[in-house]
Write a protein that holds these residues in place. Structure first.
Motif, PDB file in Angstrom:
ATOM      1  N   GLY A 168       7.950   4.006   2.629  1.00 48.25           N
ATOM      2  CA  GLY A 168       8.956   3.700   3.636  1.00 48.25           C
ATOM      3  C   GLY A 168       8.443   3.470   5.038  1.00 48.25           C
ATOM      4  O   GLY A 168       9.239   3.288   5.967  1.00 48.25           O
ATOM      5  N   TYR A 169       7.135   3.468   5.232  1.00 46.72           N
ATOM      6  CA  TYR A 169       6.582   3.225   6.564  1.00 46.72           C
ATOM      7  C   TYR A 169       6.358   1.728   6.782  1.00 46.72           C
ATOM      8  O   TYR A 169       6.239   0.952   5.828  1.00 46.72           O
ATOM      9  CB  TYR A 169       5.252   3.963   6.746  1.00 46.72           C
ATOM     10  CG  TYR A 169       5.385   5.464   6.809  1.00 46.72           C
ATOM     11  CD1 TYR A 169       5.680   6.105   8.005  1.00 46.72           C
ATOM     12  CD2 TYR A 169       5.212   6.245   5.668  1.00 46.72           C
ATOM     13  CE1 TYR A 169       5.796   7.491   8.064  1.00 46.72           C
ATOM     14  CE2 TYR A 169       5.336   7.620   5.714  1.00 46.72           C
ATOM     15  CZ  TYR A 169       5.623   8.237   6.916  1.00 46.72           C
ATOM     16  OH  TYR A 169       5.752   9.599   6.974  1.00 46.72           O
ATOM     17  N   PHE A 189       3.760   3.596  11.997  1.00 43.79           N
ATOM     18  CA  PHE A 189       2.613   4.367  11.521  1.00 43.79           C
ATOM     19  C   PHE A 189       1.370   3.557  11.862  1.00 43.79           C
ATOM     20  O   PHE A 189       1.266   2.379  11.511  1.00 43.79           O
ATOM     21  CB  PHE A 189       2.693   4.606  10.008  1.00 43.79           C
ATOM     22  CG  PHE A 189       1.750   5.671   9.528  1.00 43.79           C
ATOM     23  CD1 PHE A 189       2.160   6.990   9.435  1.00 43.79           C
ATOM     24  CD2 PHE A 189       0.437   5.364   9.191  1.00 43.79           C
ATOM     25  CE1 PHE A 189       1.292   7.986   9.004  1.00 43.79           C
ATOM     26  CE2 PHE A 189      -0.435   6.355   8.765  1.00 43.79           C
ATOM     27  CZ  PHE A 189       0.003   7.664   8.665  1.00 43.79           C
ATOM     28  N   PHE A 190       0.415   4.214  12.556  1.00 46.21           N
ATOM     29  CA  PHE A 190      -0.706   3.462  13.113  1.00 46.21           C
ATOM     30  C   PHE A 190      -2.026   3.896  12.487  1.00 46.21           C
ATOM     31  O   PHE A 190      -2.365   5.080  12.476  1.00 46.21           O
ATOM     32  CB  PHE A 190      -0.743   3.644  14.632  1.00 46.21           C
ATOM     33  CG  PHE A 190       0.500   3.134  15.306  1.00 46.21           C
ATOM     34  CD1 PHE A 190       0.613   1.797  15.646  1.00 46.21           C
ATOM     35  CD2 PHE A 190       1.562   3.994  15.570  1.00 46.21           C
ATOM     36  CE1 PHE A 190       1.768   1.319  16.252  1.00 46.21           C
ATOM     37  CE2 PHE A 190       2.718   3.529  16.177  1.00 46.21           C
ATOM     38  CZ  PHE A 190       2.819   2.175  16.516  1.00 46.21           C
ATOM     39  N   GLY A 240       0.817  -1.202   0.000  1.00 46.00           N
ATOM     40  CA  GLY A 240       0.000   0.000   0.000  1.00 46.00           C
ATOM     41  C   GLY A 240       0.850   1.251   0.000  1.00 46.00           C
ATOM     42  O   GLY A 240       2.085   1.209   0.014  1.00 46.00           O
ATOM     43  N   TYR A 241       0.170   2.405  -0.004  1.00 38.00           N
ATOM     44  CA  TYR A 241       0.862   3.705  -0.055  1.00 38.00           C
ATOM     45  C   TYR A 241       1.965   3.813   1.000  1.00 38.00           C
ATOM     46  O   TYR A 241       3.088   4.223   0.721  1.00 38.00           O
ATOM     47  CB  TYR A 241      -0.134   4.842   0.216  1.00 38.00           C
ATOM     48  CG  TYR A 241      -1.113   5.137  -0.883  1.00 38.00           C
ATOM     49  CD1 TYR A 241      -0.751   5.071  -2.226  1.00 38.00           C
ATOM     50  CD2 TYR A 241      -2.417   5.525  -0.571  1.00 38.00           C
ATOM     51  CE1 TYR A 241      -1.653   5.372  -3.222  1.00 38.00           C
ATOM     52  CE2 TYR A 241      -3.335   5.830  -1.563  1.00 38.00           C
ATOM     53  CZ  TYR A 241      -2.952   5.743  -2.889  1.00 38.00           C
ATOM     54  OH  TYR A 241      -3.849   6.044  -3.862  1.00 38.00           O
ATOM     55  N   TYR A 242       1.615   3.453   2.227  1.00 38.30           N
ATOM     56  CA  TYR A 242       2.511   3.775   3.334  1.00 38.30           C
ATOM     57  C   TYR A 242       3.771   2.912   3.324  1.00 38.30           C
ATOM     58  O   TYR A 242       4.855   3.379   3.666  1.00 38.30           O
ATOM     59  CB  TYR A 242       1.747   3.705   4.657  1.00 38.30           C
ATOM     60  CG  TYR A 242       0.813   4.887   4.764  1.00 38.30           C
ATOM     61  CD1 TYR A 242       1.212   6.055   5.390  1.00 38.30           C
ATOM     62  CD2 TYR A 242      -0.436   4.876   4.147  1.00 38.30           C
ATOM     63  CE1 TYR A 242       0.394   7.170   5.428  1.00 38.30           C
ATOM     64  CE2 TYR A 242      -1.266   5.982   4.170  1.00 38.30           C
ATOM     65  CZ  TYR A 242      -0.843   7.135   4.805  1.00 38.30           C
ATOM     66  OH  TYR A 242      -1.652   8.246   4.816  1.00 38.30           O
ATOM     67  N   LYS A 254      -3.515   7.224  17.090  1.00 37.26           N
ATOM     68  CA  LYS A 254      -3.591   6.796  15.691  1.00 37.26           C
ATOM     69  C   LYS A 254      -3.151   7.936  14.777  1.00 37.26           C
ATOM     70  O   LYS A 254      -3.557   9.080  14.948  1.00 37.26           O
ATOM     71  CB  LYS A 254      -5.016   6.344  15.334  1.00 37.26           C
ATOM     72  CG  LYS A 254      -5.473   5.093  16.085  1.00 37.26           C
ATOM     73  CD  LYS A 254      -4.586   3.913  15.802  1.00 37.26           C
ATOM     74  CE  LYS A 254      -5.123   2.624  16.415  1.00 37.26           C
ATOM     75  NZ  LYS A 254      -5.168   2.639  17.875  1.00 37.26           N
ATOM     76  N   ASN A 255      -2.330   7.585  13.778  1.00 38.90           N
ATOM     77  CA  ASN A 255      -1.918   8.566  12.775  1.00 38.90           C
ATOM     78  C   ASN A 255      -2.990   8.775  11.716  1.00 38.90           C
ATOM     79  O   ASN A 255      -3.098   9.855  11.138  1.00 38.90           O
ATOM     80  CB  ASN A 255      -0.630   8.121  12.081  1.00 38.90           C
ATOM     81  CG  ASN A 255       0.513   7.896  13.056  1.00 38.90           C
ATOM     82  OD1 ASN A 255       0.832   6.760  13.377  1.00 38.90           O
ATOM     83  ND2 ASN A 255       1.112   8.983  13.534  1.00 38.90           N
TER      84      ASN A 255
END
Length: 693
Positions: free
Chosen positions: A111-112, A118-119, A105-107, A150-151
């Motif tokens: 690089g997440y 990243f939550f 996915g995007y994140y 939560k992010n």
């Protein structure tokens, strides 16, 4: 067979010529609207951004960029993204956080490591119920736990509205505690596909934004992003009146394949052959059309063996029958999937792998399909453009074919342009659809002052009643904003006090529910696809073979399926055993006089005493429940018929207006949220004379 055939040219989005102030994944380039959205969201001069880029042009990525690459000098904070349908919510969650490393996915691409640095959380009724049961806590505490640290939150506008409307409360906290904690946590709020909503939903979001602005002020304000085909003028006017600084971002496009420079443009939609078929209501529904043209559909899949297709129906009834028919007819040749509001979760998930998906409006908003065949019907310009936008988003197919079923008179309006066989760019074609083919609907502009004011006053009254000493500063900020946006003057307070005094509970319920309180709804279990939900009783009786079970049996089914248990408005629990071959006529009746005094004409108010006439063995038991139920209603003069009202006031296609017989005659009657909307255009008209032309 086909009245008109045209070719929609490919659509290309202009890439930005500016260097992004952050690193991108290898070989990635941003479209101009994506970078511009990022810049405006980080501008101190802008509070609200409307991104109106076309379907398929990466509006979702534009929304995520401020979280994927926070601006070092001024990070935007945590984000809450609201999606109008459950299918779109799940689709967008998959795109952002796909734990399949072969399709990240995007994140992960940026690089997440979701879950580590990243939550994210997908927050809906089912998730809240699961967490509350697991942790043995109340829903209030469950929501606070789920949003903590939560992010990024994926949710729906209904839940957002409930939170901001003080629906979740705790005896240990003040009335607005949840709303304020939510607003403090998420300083970046995104509404996707907002153009599908009508004026009541605009009012609800406006009030929530005023509440947030009153809590935070201008200095530490929340950023809002609306991803929409076009910004609604009522929303813009309200925001500007309240002092929000708004900006619009449009995509930049060119069309066709011949001279496009791929270094400066990216193709977002493939060329499509569009066939328009005249199909009037008298000719049956989409199923009848498919039966007549089944050979042409199968020929397409035989000629292009790698094809994937989608058929979008206007109703669940049509979709369910079409799915059964095609599954039987095409067994062993083309695999068929189903995705509707009454499709179970596993069956809907499996449909993505089918050759041909049968669906309803649950998928035509924003969901990304890898298809090259599309057959659809539509009710207005918005659904036509939205559904056509599902096709051509992915390369790799030899051809792309769309077939649109339209009433004869609409096709004839396009035939007048003499465009048979012509190549047309999408922007021109869509402008014709919006401005020259379909008739615009009533926008219910008076709803803002008539009911928006009452909605805003109700929230102010709640704050004053439950926590004036805690919320004096908030009230001092909120009241002037409410006055300039909703005109909450003395007479509007009088309207609100009258509703409270007369105990118009059902009217208030409808006003506060984003999409209506569902006072005609019964609990329903779809046996074949194992789906639990609620649905309008008159609609169910007209299309389904139904049996009824006891409440405890229904609750056990819901618990077994892990679905949240909520009693329906009408305490009936139905099991769908199958679908009727033809719709059954269901008539509404009233066991007294609908208009006992002049003041009740053209005005939203509560009524009970309705009953149904339908051929069902348990209709007596059904009506015992229905007759005791209060409804929010708006009754018009009996000299008007339903068709006349629809045409004269340009009511939207899904606006529910019924012909109801009482002791004196037949009256046009609307229920629920529609009753409030009808009231907003009719409450001025209290005498018969205004109807005589």
């Amino acid at each position: 067979m086909f009245s008109l055939e045209v070719y929609l040219e490919s659509l290309w989005s202009k890439l930005t010529e500016e260097k992004a102030p952050f690193d991108l994944p290898e070989k990635w380039k941003l479209s101009s609207h994506q970078l511009r959205t990022y810049q405006l969201l980080h501008s101190s001069d802008v509070d609200v951004v409307f991104n109106t880029a076309m379907t398929g042009d990466g509006k979702s990525l534009a929304a995520h960029l401020p979280l994927l690459r926070p601006y070092p000098a001024k990070p935007i904070g945590s984000g809450s993204f609201a999606y109008p349908t459950n299918e779109l919510l799940r689709d967008q969650y998959r795109q952002a956080m796909d734990d399949d490393l072969t399709n990240p996915g995007y994140y992960r691409l940026f690089g997440y490591d979701p879950g580590r640095n990243f939550f994210m959380e997908m927050l809906n009724a089912r998730r809240i119920n699961e967490y509350a049961s697991l942790e043995e806590t109340r829903k209030f505490e469950a929501i606070l736990d789920l949003i903590h640290r939560k992010n990024l939150l994926f949710t729906n506008p209904d839940l957002f509205s409930l939170i901001m409307n003080f629906a979740y409360r705790s005896p240990e906290h003040n009335v607005a505690a949840m709303a304020q904690r939510f607003a403090n946590r998420f300083k970046y709020i995104v509404f996707d596909e907002f153009h599908i909503f009508q004026t009541p939903q605009i009012v609800e979001v406006l009030q929530a934004m005023l509440m947030i602005r009153a809590s935070h002020g201008h200095q530490h304000g929340t950023k809002f992003l609306f991803l929409s085909a076009t910004p609604h003028q009522l929303l813009l006017q309200g925001l500007e009146a309240a002092g929000f600084q708004c900006a619009e971002v449009e995509g930049e496009y060119c069309h066709g394949d011949d001279t496009i420079d791929s270094n400066h443009y990216r193709r977002i939609l493939a060329p499509v052959k569009l066939k328009l078929a005249k199909h009037d209501q008298s000719a049956g529904d989409l199923l009848d059309w498919v039966k007549e043209h089944i050979d042409e559909i199968t020929s397409f899949f035989q000629n292009y063996p790698e094809s994937k297709g989608l058929i979008i129906c206007n109703s669940v009834y049509t979709a369910k029958r079409l799915y059964s028919y095609l599954k039987e007819q095409l067994q062993g040749t083309i695999s068929i999937g189903e995705n509707t509001g009454l499709t179970g979760k596993e069956k809907a998930k499996a449909s993505w792998n089918a050759d041909l998906i049968i669906a309803t409006s649950t998928v035509d908003v924003g969901v990304d399909f890898k298809i090259n065949f599309l057959l659809f019907e539509s009710m207005d310009a918005g659904t036509f453009i939205q559904r056509l936008g599902r096709l051509g988003r992915h390369s790799g197919f030899a051809t792309y074919l769309a077939i649109a079923l339209m009433p004869s008179y609409l096709v004839e309006r396009l035939e007048e342009k003499e465009i048979e066989g012509e190549k047309i760019d999408r922007q021109t074609f869509f402008s014709w659809i919006r401005e020259e083919v379909y008739r615009p609907h009533n926008e219910f502009r008076n709803y803002v002052s008539r009911w928006g004011s009452v909605r805003s006053i109700h929230q102010i009254a709640q704050l004053e009643k439950h926590g004036r000493r805690h919320y004096q500063e908030l009230l001092d900020n909120l009241k002037p904003l409410s006055r300039v946006v909703f005109n909450t003057q003395k007479n509007n307070w009088g309207h609100y006090i009258h509703l409270q005094k007369e105990k118009q509970i059902e009217v208030i319920k409808e006003l506060l529910a984003l999409r209506g309180a569902g006072l005609w709804d019964v609990w329903v279990y779809e046996k074949e696809s194992k789906r639990v939900g609620t649905m309008s009783l008159p609609r169910l009786l007209s299309i389904c073979h139904l049996t009824f079970i006891e409440e405890d049996q229904a609750q056990k089914i819901a618990e077994k399926m892990g679905e949240p248990w909520r009693k329906p408005a009408i305490k009936l629990y139905a099991v769908i055993e199958g679908y009727l071959d033809q719709k059954l006529e269901v008539a509404l009746r009233y066991n007294d006089e609908l208009i006992t005094e002049k003041e009740l004409l053209n005005t939203a108010c509560r009524r009970k005493g309705f009953f149904l006439e339908a051929r069902h063995p348990e209709i007596f038991t059904i009506n015992k429940k229905v007759e005791r139920q209060y409804f929010c209603t708006c009754v018009l003069d009996s000299i008007l018929d339903v068709t006349q009202v629809r045409r004269r006031w340009a009511l939207p296609p899904f606006f529910e207006l019924h012909a109801v017989r009482d002791y004196n005659g037949i009256y046009p009657v609307s229920f629920g949220k529609d009753a409030l909307m009808l009231d907003s255009i009719m409450f001025w008209r209290k005498t018969n004379e205004v109807f005589i032309t």
